[in-house]
Design a protein around this motif. Structure first.
Motif, PDB file in Angstrom:
ATOM      1  N   ALA A  13      12.329  20.002   5.509  1.00  0.00           N
ATOM      2  CA  ALA A  13      13.416  19.407   4.580  1.00  0.00           C
ATOM      3  C   ALA A  13      12.785  18.743   3.451  1.00  0.00           C
ATOM      4  O   ALA A  13      12.813  19.269   2.430  1.00  0.00           O
ATOM      5  N   SER A  14      11.199  19.045   3.622  1.00  0.00           N
ATOM      6  CA  SER A  14      10.175  18.018   3.042  1.00  0.00           C
ATOM      7  C   SER A  14       9.369  18.551   2.377  1.00  0.00           C
ATOM      8  O   SER A  14       8.891  19.040   2.767  1.00  0.00           O
ATOM      9  N   PRO A  15       9.695  19.151   0.668  1.00  0.00           N
ATOM     10  CA  PRO A  15       8.931  19.981   0.065  1.00  0.00           C
ATOM     11  C   PRO A  15       6.914  19.748   0.164  1.00  0.00           C
ATOM     12  O   PRO A  15       6.549  20.560  -0.192  1.00  0.00           O
ATOM     13  N   GLY A  16       7.084  18.577   0.585  1.00  0.00           N
ATOM     14  CA  GLY A  16       6.239  17.714   1.031  1.00  0.00           C
ATOM     15  C   GLY A  16       4.947  18.495   2.469  1.00  0.00           C
ATOM     16  O   GLY A  16       4.272  19.314   2.295  1.00  0.00           O
ATOM     17  N   PRO A  42       0.769  -1.298   0.166  1.00  0.00           N
ATOM     18  CA  PRO A  42      -0.261  -0.198  -0.462  1.00  0.00           C
ATOM     19  C   PRO A  42       1.100   0.891   0.305  1.00  0.00           C
ATOM     20  O   PRO A  42       2.108   1.690   0.736  1.00  0.00           O
ATOM     21  N   THR A  43       0.283   1.982  -0.663  1.00  0.00           N
ATOM     22  CA  THR A  43       0.723   3.500  -0.986  1.00  0.00           C
ATOM     23  C   THR A  43       0.125   4.649  -0.694  1.00  0.00           C
ATOM     24  O   THR A  43      -1.171   4.415  -0.546  1.00  0.00           O
ATOM     25  N   VAL A  44       0.227   5.939  -0.305  1.00  0.00           N
ATOM     26  CA  VAL A  44      -0.829   7.261  -0.359  1.00  0.00           C
ATOM     27  C   VAL A  44      -1.428   7.428  -1.924  1.00  0.00           C
ATOM     28  O   VAL A  44      -2.211   7.669  -1.809  1.00  0.00           O
ATOM     29  N   ASP A  45      -0.702   7.029  -2.970  1.00  0.00           N
ATOM     30  CA  ASP A  45      -1.050   7.142  -4.075  1.00  0.00           C
ATOM     31  C   ASP A  45      -2.465   5.166  -4.196  1.00  0.00           C
ATOM     32  O   ASP A  45      -2.311   5.973  -5.545  1.00  0.00           O
ATOM     33  N   LEU A  75       0.276  21.545  -7.437  1.00  0.00           N
ATOM     34  CA  LEU A  75       2.217  20.757  -6.387  1.00  0.00           C
ATOM     35  C   LEU A  75       1.468  19.666  -5.975  1.00  0.00           C
ATOM     36  O   LEU A  75       2.360  19.129  -5.455  1.00  0.00           O
ATOM     37  N   ARG A  76       0.915  18.959  -6.567  1.00  0.00           N
ATOM     38  CA  ARG A  76       0.255  17.708  -5.734  1.00  0.00           C
ATOM     39  C   ARG A  76       1.296  16.919  -5.578  1.00  0.00           C
ATOM     40  O   ARG A  76       0.625  15.774  -5.035  1.00  0.00           O
ATOM     41  N   GLY A  77       2.331  16.691  -7.171  1.00  0.00           N
ATOM     42  CA  GLY A  77       3.106  15.715  -6.614  1.00  0.00           C
ATOM     43  C   GLY A  77       4.231  15.452  -5.624  1.00  0.00           C
ATOM     44  O   GLY A  77       5.015  14.378  -5.084  1.00  0.00           O
TER      45      GLY A  77
END
Length: 436
Positions: free
Chosen positions: A226-229, A5-8, A401-403
């Motif tokens: 540090a995380s762009p998300g 499982p992943t977020v996407d 920027l959803r990616g």
């Protein structure tokens, strides 16, 4: 072999209930004091607005003083979270509640003494900066307690978001009731008292606190930003904060214009009540959509709900519109906290949560300030233009920027503290809750 499982690419997990969650050993020992300690969070800004308007007669000034407190909280809160990750929550909470009580007391005294406005700003800053980051700390405790049960984590985040919204139902009503029936200063005094009592009780529960992550000699400091998300989610939560801030000031001004000043807390409580209801229902659904898709959908619904507020003719209609608007709040927050937990390592989780909470506070500051100025210039209805503008900008950023909201497999393993026995470390955190 089953897909990971992943977020996407979520795999629909088994349901995890709220009752099962609260059976976690030690849960009640920190859940109850956390509720008391975070209740003042929903009282501080509104209490400042009611007190300063009563003594100064200007919503612009009242909103600006509240904004200073919110900005200070937004800027200092993440640093508090970083210190809590490094030195432990108790070491941070004890001085925080003391400074907060003294600062709020000074603000009350200066406002009642009609001191220069700059002195109100000077005391509002430490009052906001010292607000205990209980919401982030309790979420970090859930992460620590559920390290071996990652499927329970999204349930915990749903529970905490519902609790947050319940405090936003009770807090404004309580602050308004105390301020209007006792004295405007009494609302802030109650806020300080609850902060001290709840904060000390929460700090005393050392056994459930997450492990400290001291910085190794010569090592690099782990930073949530540090995380762009994380940065994107913080920006989107900034938009949510403008909704909160503008609603507080605008609803207060609208109720005053309608000759029903005492109803402002009730209307704002209805707004928060809609969010609380949505949070409970959100946790009962076995979502098949990814967390990122759910985030975009709930945020779009928030913008749609905010777009109707300015057109409401009276308080009753405004309460209904606020209820509809509030229905999108909790799903947005729950999904945001779920996503951010997958984007950072263990040593930066409290900091990451406080960046989101701080972004809400900064947005609240912007929203209350701009709404207050617009109300002074064009009347109470103009203040309701701020929520739709702030949320609209947040939606544009999320869509564009959803990616950035996809954690790498390596990051997911770090978050889950690694190991094949932690299968499904990412999306099971998005598992639904049920009222079993």
């Amino acid at each position: 072999m089953a897909a990971r499982p992943t977020v996407d690419n979520p795999v629909v997990p088994a349901r995890v209930g709220y009752v099962s969650l609260l059976r976690t050993p030690g849960a009640w020992t920190f859940v109850l004091p956390a509720f008391v300690a975070r209740l003042p969070y929903a009282m501080l800004s509104l209490g400042i607005v009611l007190l300063v308007f009563d003594t100064r007669g200007s919503y612009g000034t009242a909103g600006s003083v509240a904004a200073v407190a919110a900005v200070a909280q937004a800027l200092v809160g993440p640093q508090t979270g970083r210190l809590a990750d490094r030195f432990g929550q108790t070491a941070v909470l004890l001085p925080s509640v003391l400074v907060h009580a003294v600062s709020v007391g000074a603000l009350i005294a200066l406002a009642l003494g009609h001191a220069p406005v700059w002195t109100l700003f000077a005391t509002a800053a430490p009052a906001g900066a010292s607000v205990p980051q209980i919401g982030a700390m309790v979420r970090a405790r859930w992460v620590a307690r559920l390290a071996d049960r990652p499927r329970h984590l999204s349930t915990a985040f749903a529970f905490e978001s519902v609790t947050d919204e319940f405090t936003f139902v009770v807090g404004p009503v309580l602050a308004t009731a105390i301020a209007t029936t006792v004295a405007p200063a009494a609302g802030l005094a109650a806020e300080a008292a609850l902060t001290v009592l709840g904060g000390l009780a929460f700090a005393a529960q050392r056994g459930t606190a997450p492990a400290r992550h001291p910085r190794a000699a010569g090592g690099n400091r782990v930073s949530a930003l540090a995380s762009p998300g994380v940065r994107l989610l913080a920006g989107s939560f900034l938009g949510v904060g403008t909704v909160f801030g503008a609603m507080q000031v605008s609803v207060t001004a609208f109720a005053e214009a309608q000759g029903q000043a005492g109803m402002s807390g009730t209307v704002y409580g209805v707004f928060a009540g809609g969010s609380m209801l949505a949070g409970v229902l959100y946790g009962m659904v076995a979502w098949r959509r990814s967390a990122r898709e759910r985030m975009l959908a709930s945020y779009a619904l928030l913008v749609l709900g905010c777009s109707t507020l300015w057109a409401m003719p009276d308080l009753t209609a405004l309460a209904v519109a606020a209820l509809c608007c509030g229905l999108a709040i909790a799903p947005t927050l729950i999904t945001g906290y779920t996503l951010v937990e997958t984007l950072v390592a263990d040593g930066a989780k409290t900091e990451a949560f406080t960046w989101l909470t701080g972004a809400i506070g900064l947005g609240l500051a912007v929203g209350s300030t701009v709404a207050g100025q617009l109300i002074d210039l064009g009347g109470p209805r103009t203040g309701f233009l701020v929520p739709v503008a702030g949320a609209g900008l947040g939606l544009v950023a999320l869509v564009t920027l959803r990616g950035l909201l996809v954690g790498s497999p390596a990051r997911g393993r770090t978050v889950a503290r690694s190991g094949a026995d932690r299968r499904g470390a990412l999306e099971p955190r998005c598992s639904p809750a049920t009222l079993d």
